[in-house]
Design a protein around this motif. Structure first.
Motif, PDB file in Angstrom:
ATOM      1  N   LYS A  57      -3.986  -5.888   7.499  1.00 20.21           N
ATOM      2  CA  LYS A  57      -3.073  -4.573   6.984  1.00 20.21           C
ATOM      3  C   LYS A  57      -2.025  -4.169   7.969  1.00 20.21           C
ATOM      4  O   LYS A  57      -2.489  -3.660   9.059  1.00 20.21           O
ATOM      5  CB  LYS A  57      -4.300  -3.549   7.021  1.00 20.21           C
TER       6      LYS A  57
ATOM      7  N   THR B 122      -0.933  -5.012   2.776  1.00 18.57           N
ATOM      8  CA  THR B 122      -1.936  -5.663   2.979  1.00 18.57           C
ATOM      9  C   THR B 122      -1.766  -7.057   2.642  1.00 18.57           C
ATOM     10  O   THR B 122      -1.427  -7.469   1.445  1.00 18.57           O
ATOM     11  CB  THR B 122      -3.345  -5.269   2.139  1.00 18.57           C
TER      12      THR B 122
ATOM     13  N   ASP C 100       0.793  -1.366  -0.133  1.00 12.52           N
ATOM     14  CA  ASP C 100       0.049  -0.010  -0.146  1.00 12.52           C
ATOM     15  C   ASP C 100       1.038   0.999  -0.061  1.00 12.52           C
ATOM     16  O   ASP C 100       0.684   2.341  -0.671  1.00 12.52           O
ATOM     17  CB  ASP C 100      -0.970   0.049   1.285  1.00 12.52           C
TER      18      ASP C 100
END
Length: 181
Positions: free
Chosen positions: A168, A141, A76
């Motif tokens: 996450k 993630t 991410d």
């Protein structure tokens, strides 16, 4: 009287000189149970993989990477440093845990910041391997099949048995083994 004792002694010697008869092992057929268990696990893994493939297709804007450890992940936010934790390093991380439908199970606030010494402490297998793929400052993630997290036991609280999970994870800091902090 001595004659009777002598006869008893001879009978005792003759009886005790026989070799013991070996007992035959009890044959139990467990292949049916084993085959059933194997088929159940294959079906479970196949179903979880199909669910994750559906999620990854739905999230087509992101690139998911299949790890060598049996789970998928997407980065991410990435730090350019590039150092990944090695055995003995201490990592400080936080994470949210979601079910397969992205319903929050445990928040980072609930769990708190965690410290883990790589390969020296016990944590769920998926997270143990996943943290080794991260650099300091990364947020990743992870899509973990049930056998990589809590498996057939669940956490006996909010996580059900054989429940695939989405983690996450933010890797806050890596304290290298040979550094003094």
């Amino acid at each position: 009287m001595k004659y009777k004792e002598f006869i008893y002694f001879i009978i005792f010697v003759l009886v005790s000189c026989n070799e013991p008869i070996p007992r035959q092992p009890i044959v139990r057929k467990t292949s049916t149970l084993m085959n059933t268990s194997v088929e159940y696990n294959k079906t479970l893994i196949s179903r979880e993989e199909a669910d994750f493939n559906y999620l990854m297709k739905k999230d087509s804007l992101n690139n998911y990477i299949a790890s060598d450890f049996g789970f998928w992940y997407k980065i991410d936010s990435k730090n350019t440093e590039g150092y990944t934790p090695k055995s003995g390093d201490e990592v400080i991380y936080s994470n949210d845990i979601y079910d397969i439908n992205y319903q929050l199970i445990y928040s980072a606030d609930e769990i708190g910041t965690q410290k883990y010494i790589v390969d020296k402490q016990e944590i769920v297998e998926g997270l143990r391997e996943g943290l080794k793929l991260m650099s300091e400052g990364n947020t990743v993630t992870f899509l973990f099949p049930s056998h990589k997290v809590f498996g057939y036991l669940g956490d006996q609280n909010k996580i059900n048995i054989n429940q695939p999970l989405i983690y996450k994870v933010q890797l806050i800091k890596i304290n290298k083994k040979n550094e003094s902090n």
